[in-house]
Design an enzyme around this catalytic site. Structure first.
Site, mmCIF file in Angstrom:
data_model
loop_
_atom_site.group_PDB
_atom_site.id
_atom_site.type_symbol
_atom_site.label_atom_id
_atom_site.label_comp_id
_atom_site.label_asym_id
_atom_site.label_seq_id
_atom_site.Cartn_x
_atom_site.Cartn_y
_atom_site.Cartn_z
ATOM 1 C CB CYS A 195 2.227 -1.012 7.385
ATOM 2 S SG CYS A 195 1.104 -2.411 7.155
ATOM 3 C CB CYS A 196 6.521 -3.784 9.575
ATOM 4 S SG CYS A 196 6.898 -2.584 10.863
ATOM 5 C CB ALA A 197 4.159 -6.063 13.329
ATOM 6 C CB THR A 198 4.586 -1.683 15.415
ATOM 7 O OG1 THR A 198 5.979 -1.666 15.059
ATOM 8 C CG2 THR A 198 4.291 -2.934 16.232
ATOM 9 N NE ARG A 199 9.461 0.335 13.867
ATOM 10 C CZ ARG A 199 10.754 0.487 14.057
ATOM 11 N NH1 ARG A 199 11.495 1.044 13.119
ATOM 12 N NH2 ARG A 199 11.324 0.093 15.179
#
Length: 538
Positions: free
Chosen positions: A479-483
């Site tokens: 994951c990244c910050a939002t996805r």
């Protein structure tokens, strides 16, 4: 074509892995901004509260000081497909083995901490300029004399450690050496890999450093044009999930510039701003920071697009439109998540997204720089530390820039929606579908046919796994910050976009062949952990 998609998918995965250590810098902004405000301006020395806030500030600066280390561990952990703990340990071990090997090899070649000083280099025949350039290649990291590579050393070690872990974490050795099988074999191999890797770096890094210096000079010399290009590309690359790759070098390496603050050299615009937040002598934040422009389109521009969607919707649909636009705008203003509105416009008018929206956002960066806006953070939640150090904030221009930006975006997009009869939420009839935001997947193609659907009775993490075709169809989860970023084996088994948005609480879907990005907002980190738990228990 498949090779291009594979490369782009791998870049998306790499971009997501880069976000893991960067999340630590959110902590830095709060710890340094809040802690230094109390120690520099509010509390007297000797007070127990002063000591506590001084410790908090110290932790923030510690995170910045060892940033390459966090990249090595974070990337190795994220990109390791199995035995992630051992993968992270391999990243940590390789990092120190790598910089130690560079130090040792440099010593054999005659370079030590004392021999690379400017004075000694000039005595050895270097000109003043060449001596300073060569000296800038070196640093002392955690007591080890080595190249000053910034986060690049951590990125290299993280990638190599993850590759080694994925390749050898299940390695079996003969019975006599079985103790060193599996993950232990990975640790042995990365220690050996550190030797050729360091020797290659010794000869290659000076060339790369000179190219980075050239890039820095280009960005500096092109002024506002460079700022506009950066801001426009940032939005143009968003649909492909690799926009972080142009931001990271500017934000966290010397490509974005350097500044000496209270005797410490800070590299990259974000690190410089954090350094200024912690300095009692700083009177403001840098204005050419490639981030302040986001304030204009996040707090005013995109809300203007939302307002345009509302006022161009059919009157009988406006309440429904408001119910989806308002939460999206509030989330955007508070924490900076802009995808729902952006992907809606990207879907219905991709040409206008790239030809109008992206350049407008690039223009916001230019205007903020021209107006000398100097502030820490670009979303309301991350601006909280400014309340404790208002003397460093120079943002009066926002009083007129924000309403002006809102008006420009509102009237431009209202005109475009009506002129081209764009089917934004609320303009379609009941027969054409529900009022909702669209996403990137529909921009590429709307998948046809029946898809495997998640059981509504399952919990969300279990339903997500099922929607991806089950655990056996999932290759990798990050994951990244939002996805939520997932790589699958068979794309035909992945649920349709409507299932993700209607049944699985997703804000949007980005699809690139077998690589998927499901937008969940800031809760994605804990959701990713739960999805991984489901996969481990199956």
């Amino acid at each position: 074509m498949n090779n291009k998609k594979s490369i782009r998918g791998k870049l998306q995965t790499f971009s997501g892995a880069m976000m893991v250590p960067v999340i630590l810098l959110v902590i830095v902004g709060f710890y340094v901004g809040v802690g230094s405000a109390f120690t520099n301006y509010i509390l007297p020395k000797g007070n127990i509260l002063y000591a506590i806030f001084d410790i908090i500030t110290g932790i923030g600066f510690m995170i910045m000081r060892y940033l390459p280390l966090w990249f090595a561990v974070g990337i190795a952990f994220t990109l390791s497909k199995k035995e992630k703990g051992w993968g992270a340990l391999a990243g940590l071990f390789l990092f120190f083995a790598y910089i130690t090997a560079i130090s040792k090899f440099a010593g054999y070649m005659g370079w030590t901490e004392s021999s690379v000083t400017v004075d000694n280099l000039i005595k050895a025949g270097y000109t003043q300029e060449k001596a300073m350039n060569f000296n800038s290649l070196w640093t002392n990291f955690a007591g080890i004399f080595t190249f000053d590579m910034g986060i690049f050393s951590g990125i290299i070690c993280g990638l190599v450690a993850a590759w080694a872990n994925n390749r050898w974490c299940e390695k079996e050795l003969p019975m006599l050496f079985s103790f060193f099988s599996g993950a232990k074999y990975v640790i042995i191999m990365v220690s050996l890999l550190a030797v050729p890797l360091s020797i290659i770096t010794y000869y290659v890094w000076p060339i790369i450093a000179s190219l980075l210096q050239y890039l820095t000079n280009f960005i500096t010399s092109t002024g506002l044009f460079g700022t506009f290009v950066f801001g426009t590309l940032d939005k143009m690359l968003l649909p492909f999930g690799i926009h972080h790759l142009i931001a990271f070098p500017i934000e966290y390496t010397r490509v974005g510039g350097t500044m000496m603050i209270d005797g410490t050299l800070f590299e990259g615009v974000r690190n410089i701003i954090n350094g200024q937040a912690g300095s009692a002598g700083a009177t403001g934040y840098i204005t050419r920071n490639f981030t302040t422009g986001r304030i204009l389109f996040q707090l005013a521009g995109i809300p203007g697009v939302g307002a345009a969607m509302y006022f161009t919707a059919k009157k009988e649909n406006r309440k429904k439109v408001l119910s989806i636009v308002l939460p999206a705008v509030l989330t955007l203003m508070l924490v900076g998540i802009s995808e729902p509105i952006e992907y809606t416009f990207l879907f219905i008018a991709p040409a206008l997204y790239f030809a109008v929206y992206a350049p407008l956002c690039g223009l916001c960066y230019v205007i903020a720089e021209l107006a000398n806006v100097s502030i820490n953070g670009n979303a309301l939640f991350f601006m909280i530390p400014n309340l404790l150090q208002p003397q460093k904030v120079h943002a009066m221009a926002l009083i007129y820039l924000l309403p002006l930006t809102f008006a420009v975006y509102f009237f431009v997009f209202k005109f475009l929606i009506e002129k081209f009869n764009l089917k934004t939420p609320g303009r379609q009839s009941d027969e054409e579908g529900d009022i909702k935001f669209m996403s990137k997947k529909e921009y590429n193609e709307i998948k046809k046919g029946e898809k495997s659907k998640a059981d509504n009775k399952n919990k969300l993490p279990e339903a997500i796994v099922e929607a991806f075709g089950g655990a056996s169809n999932i290759e990798e989860v990050t994951c990244c910050a939002t996805r939520l970023r997932v790589t699958v084996k068979d794309v035909a088994l992945v649920a349709d976009e409507k299932v993700w948005k209607n049944d699985l609480e997703a804000l949007g879907v980005v699809r690139n062949n077998k690589y998927f990005q499901i937008i969940y907002g800031t809760r994605v980190t804990t959701l990713t952990t739960k999805v991984k738990d489901v996969l481990e228990n199956i």
